[in-house]
Write an enzyme that holds these catalytic residues in place. Structure first.
Site, short mmCIF file in Angstrom:
data_model
loop_
_atom_site.label_atom_id
_atom_site.label_comp_id
_atom_site.label_asym_id
_atom_site.label_seq_id
_atom_site.Cartn_x
_atom_site.Cartn_y
_atom_site.Cartn_z
N HIS A 252 -1.33 0.37 -9.79
CA HIS A 252 -1.98 -0.60 -8.90
C HIS A 252 -2.58 -1.77 -9.70
CE1 HIS A 252 -3.83 -0.89 -4.64
NE2 HIS A 252 -3.70 -2.10 -5.17
N ARG B 163 0.86 -1.18 0.00
CA ARG B 163 0.00 0.00 0.00
C ARG B 163 0.89 1.24 0.00
NH1 ARG B 163 -3.49 -2.56 -1.77
NH2 ARG B 163 -5.51 -3.14 -0.86
N GLU C 141 -4.14 7.69 -4.90
CA GLU C 141 -4.47 7.02 -6.17
C GLU C 141 -5.86 7.47 -6.63
OE1 GLU C 141 -4.12 2.81 -5.49
OE2 GLU C 141 -2.00 2.93 -5.06
N1 LIG Z 1 -0.77 -4.19 -5.32
C1 LIG Z 1 -1.85 -4.94 -5.28
O1 LIG Z 1 -2.60 -5.05 -6.24
C2 LIG Z 1 -2.13 -5.75 -4.04
C3 LIG Z 1 -2.86 -6.93 -4.14
C4 LIG Z 1 -3.02 -7.73 -2.99
C5 LIG Z 1 -2.52 -7.29 -1.78
N2 LIG Z 1 -1.89 -6.09 -1.70
C6 LIG Z 1 -1.37 -5.59 -0.44
O2 LIG Z 1 -0.23 -6.37 -0.09
C7 LIG Z 1 -0.10 -6.44 1.32
C8 LIG Z 1 0.05 -7.89 1.75
O3 LIG Z 1 -1.12 -8.61 1.38
P1 LIG Z 1 -1.34 -10.10 1.94
O4 LIG Z 1 -2.41 -10.68 1.12
O5 LIG Z 1 -0.03 -10.78 2.07
O6 LIG Z 1 -1.92 -9.78 3.39
P2 LIG Z 1 -1.72 -10.64 4.71
O7 LIG Z 1 -2.78 -10.17 5.64
O8 LIG Z 1 -1.65 -12.09 4.39
O9 LIG Z 1 -0.28 -10.21 5.24
C9 LIG Z 1 -0.02 -8.97 5.81
C10 LIG Z 1 1.19 -9.15 6.73
O10 LIG Z 1 1.57 -7.87 7.23
C11 LIG Z 1 2.11 -8.11 8.51
N3 LIG Z 1 2.26 -6.91 9.31
C12 LIG Z 1 1.31 -6.25 10.04
N4 LIG Z 1 1.88 -5.22 10.70
C13 LIG Z 1 3.20 -5.24 10.38
C14 LIG Z 1 4.30 -4.43 10.76
N5 LIG Z 1 4.15 -3.42 11.62
N6 LIG Z 1 5.50 -4.70 10.22
C15 LIG Z 1 5.68 -5.73 9.37
N7 LIG Z 1 4.67 -6.57 9.02
C16 LIG Z 1 3.44 -6.31 9.51
C17 LIG Z 1 1.11 -9.09 9.11
O11 LIG Z 1 1.63 -9.75 10.25
C18 LIG Z 1 0.88 -10.03 7.94
O12 LIG Z 1 1.78 -11.14 8.00
C19 LIG Z 1 -1.32 -5.72 1.89
O13 LIG Z 1 -0.99 -4.39 2.16
C20 LIG Z 1 -2.31 -5.76 0.75
O14 LIG Z 1 -3.24 -4.71 0.84
C21 LIG Z 1 -1.66 -5.32 -2.81
#
Ligand SMILES: NC(=O)c1ccc[n+]([C@@H]2O[C@H](COP(=O)([O-])OP(=O)(O)OC[C@H]3O[C@@H](n4cnc5c(N)ncnc54)[C@H](O)[C@@H]3O)[C@@H](O)[C@H]2O)c1
Length: 320
Positions: A276, A229, A258
């Site tokens: 994105h 994000r 965005e």
């Molecule tokens: N660019 C895109 O199109 C797209 C698509 C899917 C997901 N995403 C984003 O990617 C990211 C990861 O998605 P995901 O599906 O793996 O989610 P997920 O919920 O499986 O994983 C998120 C991880 O972030 C960790 N986290 C929380 N606080 C933290 C901190 N302070 N420091 C380090 N790690 C921390 C959590 O423990 C968790 O393991 C999210 O931000 C999601 O919104 C982006």
């Protein structure tokens, strides 16, 4: 339902089972009236579902986010009202991790510059010292956030012969070790990584987690990749660091605002930005739609959501 749900085919799929109201076609007062009758709110991930919207919907039984990130939803208010919040997180994981790998390869090989030089007719660019790229093999990828995307990225990076460092305060060290990765603190990860890859959830802790001080800890030849994000990075600090070549480059799929208006990062050669689109693959887009429709149907027919997609399972009594 907001406009982002259209691409995932959700309004069309749900039309068969329910009256679908497209929120982006309504005025504020029409929206309030519709919320008064709504059983479900479906968002593509960016439409805000705030406290006041949840409180204007007494019959609401589910909030469904057709994305992995759910920071746009006031989960606390939903939980206190007994409303389950679900997301379709697992669907686009591989595509998002692949995009991070794509950024790493493009940046290592300076592919964006090479393509643009060739388009200008400059074949001789290949002989210039600037054309010299680097390999990913043997380099260190530091992954911040070891959830679904972070782990998929870890598997891919390790398959390319990269060393893995991980920082995620909510994951057990044992799990990280079992993955062949080393668990380190954020400062150490920043100092030792050739590629710092952001894959964490956006929370109050991770907002602007990468600012001037953190960039200062990175190696001069390192790259910053963000497929999570935009809010995780202080973009002004990143712009200054990239302009001064304090770090080698950045690959960003997400921005704090965005669509961007006047984002100076877009002007830099050492910064690659995509709008994105990391999760937007033909294979997964309709899967997300199907997951969301399945969850909405489950809950509206009186069942709890499936555990894998349920964000707030600690609800004691569901709103009926
Ligand atoms: N660019 C895109 O199109 C797209 C698509 C899917 C997901 N995403 C984003 O990617 C990211 C990861 O998605 P995901 O599906 O793996 O989610 P997920 O919920 O499986 O994983 C998120 C991880 O972030 C960790 N986290 C929380 N606080 C933290 C901190 N302070 N420091 C380090 N790690 C921390 C959590 O423990 C968790 O393991 C999210 O931000 C999601 O919104 C982006």
């Amino acid at each position: 339902m907001d406009s982002e749900t259209e691409r995932k085919g959700i309004p069309k799929l749900l039309n068969r089972y329910a009256k679908v109201v497209r929120s982006y076609t309504l005025t504020a007062s029409e929206l309030r009236r519709e919320l008064g009758e709504a059983d479900a709110i479906v968002t593509g991930g960016f439409g805000k579902v705030s406290k006041s919207e949840i409180e204007s919907a007494p019959k609401l039984k589910i909030i469904a986010v057709a994305a992995a990130g759910y920071e746009s939803v006031d989960v606390q208010t939903a939980t206190s009202r007994g409303i389950p919040v679900v997301r379709a997180g697992t669907a686009d994981v591989e595509g998002v991790a692949e995009q991070a790998v794509g950024f790493m390869i493009m940046l290592a090989k300076k592919m964006n510059v090479a393509i643009s030089e060739l388009r200008k007719g400059n074949w001789k660019y290949r002989n210039s010292p600037e054309a010299l790229g680097s390999e990913l093999f043997g380099k260190t990828a530091g992954i911040v956030g070891f959830g679904m995307v972070g782990r998929a990225l870890g598997r891919k990076a390790s398959g390319m012969g990269m060393r893995l460092l991980v920082f995620d305060p909510y994951v057990k060290r044992k799990e990280v070790k079992g993955f062949g990765a080393r668990f380190v603190g954020l400062k150490k990860l920043l100092a030792l990584s050739d590629y710092v890859c952001l894959a964490a959830a956006l929370t109050s802790e991770t907002r602007h987690a990468i600012g001037a001080n953190e960039i200062e800890l990175m190696k001069p030849g390192a790259f910053l990749i963000n497929i999570a994000r935009g809010g995780m990075i202080d973009e002004e600090a990143l712009f200054l660091a990239l302009r001064k070549k304090r770090i080698a480059g950045a690959g960003l799929d997400v921005l704090e605002k965005e669509p961007p208006t006047d984002c100076p990062l877009l002007q830099l050669d050492n910064c690659i930005i995509t709008p994105h689109t990391a999760g937007a693959t033909a294979e997964r887009t309709s899967d997300i739609g199907r997951v969301i429709v399945r969850e909405v149907k489950r809950v509206l027919s009186g069942h709890p959501p499936s555990a894998a997609n349920w964000i707030n399972p600690k609800i004691k009594r569901l709103n009926k």
